[in-house]
Design an enzyme around this catalytic site. Structure first.
Site, PDB file in Angstrom:
ATOM      1  N   LYS A  30       0.629  -1.348  -0.190  1.00 11.51           N
ATOM      2  CA  LYS A  30      -0.139  -0.499   0.169  1.00 11.51           C
ATOM      3  C   LYS A  30       0.797   1.261   0.154  1.00 11.51           C
ATOM      4  CE  LYS A  30      -3.985  -2.424   2.353  1.00 11.51           C
ATOM      5  NZ  LYS A  30      -4.876  -2.458   3.659  1.00 11.51           N
ATOM      6  N   ASP A  90     -11.237   2.559   4.179  1.00  7.15           N
ATOM      7  CA  ASP A  90     -11.656   1.101   4.105  1.00  7.15           C
ATOM      8  C   ASP A  90     -12.927   1.279   3.859  1.00  7.15           C
ATOM      9  OD1 ASP A  90     -10.093  -1.034   3.308  1.00  7.15           O
ATOM     10  OD2 ASP A  90      -9.267  -0.383   5.531  1.00  7.15           O
ATOM     11  N   GLN A 149      -5.174  -1.887   9.375  1.00  7.28           N
ATOM     12  CA  GLN A 149      -4.896  -2.831   8.468  1.00  7.28           C
ATOM     13  C   GLN A 149      -5.573  -3.823   9.613  1.00  7.28           C
ATOM     14  OE1 GLN A 149      -3.936  -3.537   5.602  1.00  7.28           O
ATOM     15  NE2 GLN A 149      -4.846  -5.722   5.546  1.00  7.28           N
TER      16      GLN A 149
HETATM   17  N1  GUN Z   1      -7.412  -6.976   6.338  1.00  7.30           N
HETATM   18  C1  GUN Z   1      -7.694  -7.517   4.648  1.00  7.30           C
HETATM   19  N2  GUN Z   1      -8.154  -6.823   3.869  1.00  7.30           N
HETATM   20  C2  GUN Z   1      -8.805  -6.079   4.382  1.00  7.30           C
HETATM   21  C3  GUN Z   1      -8.856  -4.634   4.193  1.00  7.30           C
HETATM   22  O1  GUN Z   1      -9.620  -4.287   3.041  1.00  7.30           O
HETATM   23  N3  GUN Z   1      -8.753  -3.572   4.535  1.00  7.30           N
HETATM   24  C4  GUN Z   1      -7.620  -3.431   5.367  1.00  7.30           C
HETATM   25  N4  GUN Z   1      -7.404  -2.691   6.355  1.00  7.30           N
HETATM   26  N5  GUN Z   1      -7.318  -4.582   6.511  1.00  7.30           N
HETATM   27  C5  GUN Z   1      -7.214  -5.876   5.521  1.00  7.30           C
END
Ligand code: GUN
Length: 281
Positions: free
Chosen positions: A42, A109, A86
Site C-alpha cells: 500500500k 476502507d 490494517q
Molecule cells: N485485511 C485484509 N483485507 C483488508 C482490508 O481490505 N482492509 C484492511 N484495513 N485490512 C484488511
C-alpha cells in the site's frame, strides 16, 4: 489496476496544483507477516501515484486505548485525508470499536457503520476497496451496464461478501448470497452470470459449479502445500474452470492489485470531499 493507478496519478497532479497534498495514514498493530506485506504494498503504491503516506506501527501488546488515541490524533490532523487500520487486529482489541472511531470522512476502507449504511441506501459514500475494485473489473469485462445479470456472491463477510452484494444490487444485478449454511450452493452458482468467490476455501469452485461463459472474480487468497511446495491459490480452481468461463481473475495478481488501486482512489475521494468541506467553512 495499472489503468486505475494512472488515473489516480493524473488526478493527484491536479489536486496538488490546487494546493492539496492527498495523504493516507496506515496503522499496523502487531507482527502478522501477511499484514506487513499488504501494508508495504500500500505504501509503495501510494508513493507511485504521488500520495503522501504515513505509517504507524504499534506493538502487538498495544492496548485498545493506545490505538484509539492514535486514531483520534489522525482524525484531528487536517493534513491526513485517509486512515486505514490494517486488519486483523490482535485478539484483545475489539475491531468494531476501533473501526467506529475513525472519522467516516477519512474511512478509506468504508468499514464505519455510517459508510456501510450509506452504501446500503445508495448514497455516495466511501465504499470498501475490494468489492469496489471488483465492480470495475466486471465492467471492464461485461460493459458499463450490469443490469439484470444474476450475480452470485459466495461468502458473507463484512469486508467483501456483504458490500459486494450491495454494490451489485446498486448496479441493478439480481443478487444471491450463498454461505456455509446454504443448502444448494452448487445449483445456485450454476445460475450465475457473475460469480464472486470470497470464502477462503482453496479451489472450492470447480467447473461443475459454473455455467459456460460466466465471469468469475476470485477474491480468495489461500496458502496451500502442493507437491511439497507452498503456493497461493484462490477460492476458484483456476485451471479447472478456465476453458469454461468468459473471464476470470488470477490469484495472485487479480483482485489484490485492484484493491490497492481502489484504496488510492478512495484516498483521493476523501481528500476531495474534505477540501470541499474546508471551502464551505
Ligand atoms: N485485511 C485484509 N483485507 C483488508 C482490508 O481490505 N482492509 C484492511 N484495513 N485490512 C484488511
Amino acid at each position: 489496476a495499472q489503468i486505475v493507478l494512472e488515473e489516480v496519478k493524473t488526478e493527484v497532479v491536479t489536486l496538488k496544483q490546487q494546493g492539496i497534498e492527498p495523504c493516507l495514514a496506515v496503522v499496523l498493530v502487531g507482527d502478522d507477516p501477511a499484514s506487513h506485506v499488504y501494508v508495504r504494498n500500500k505504501v509503495e503504491k501510494a508513493q507511485y501515484v504521488g500520495i503522501r503516506s504515513l505509517e504507524f506501527r504499534m506493538d502487538a501488546t498495544a492496548s485498545a486505548q493506545q490505538l484509539l488515541e492514535q486514531i483520534d490524533a489522525l482524525n484531528s490532523e487536517s493534513s491526513v485525508h485517509g486512515i486505514l487500520v490494517q486488519l486483523p487486529l490482535p485478539a484483545h482489541i475489539d475491531e468494531s470499536l476501533v473501526l467506529q472511531r475513525i472519522n467516516p470522512n477519512k474511512d478509506v476502507d468504508g468499514f464505519h457503520s455510517e459508510n456501510v449504511g450509506g452504501l446500503s441506501q445508495g448514497s455516495d459514500v466511501l465504499t470498501p476497496c475490494t468489492p469496489t475494485g471488483c465492480i470495475r473489473l466486471l465492467k471492464d469485462s461485461l460493459g458499463e451496464d450490469l443490469s439484470g445479470l444474476h450475480a452470485v456472491v459466495v461468502g458473507r463477510s463484512n469486508i467483501v461478501g456483504k458490500p459486494m452484494a450491495a454494490l451489485l444490487l446498486q448496479e441493478n444485478c439480481t443478487v444471491s448470497i450463498v454461505h456455509s449454511k446454504t443448502k444448494n450452493i452448487q445449483d445456485i452458482c450454476q445460475q450465475a452470470d457473475i460469480l464472486v468467490a470470497a470464502v477462503g476455501r482453496p479451489k472450492m469452485i470447480t467447473a461443475d459449479y459454473l455455467q459456460s461463459g460466466a465471469v468469475v472474480i476470485d477474491v480468495g487468497i489461500n496458502r496451500i502445500q502442493e507437491n511439497g511446495k507452498s503456493r497461493l491459490v484462490g477460492d476458484v480452481d483456476y485451471e479447472d474452470v478456465f476453458a469454461k468461463v468468459k473471464a476470470i481473475t488470477p490469484v495472485p495478481g487479480g483482485v489484490g492489485p485492484m484493491t490497492i488501486a481502489y484504496l488510492m482512489l478512495n484516498t483521493l475521494k476523501a481528500a476531495h470531499s474534505q477540501f470541499k468541506e474546508t471551502c464551505k467553512d
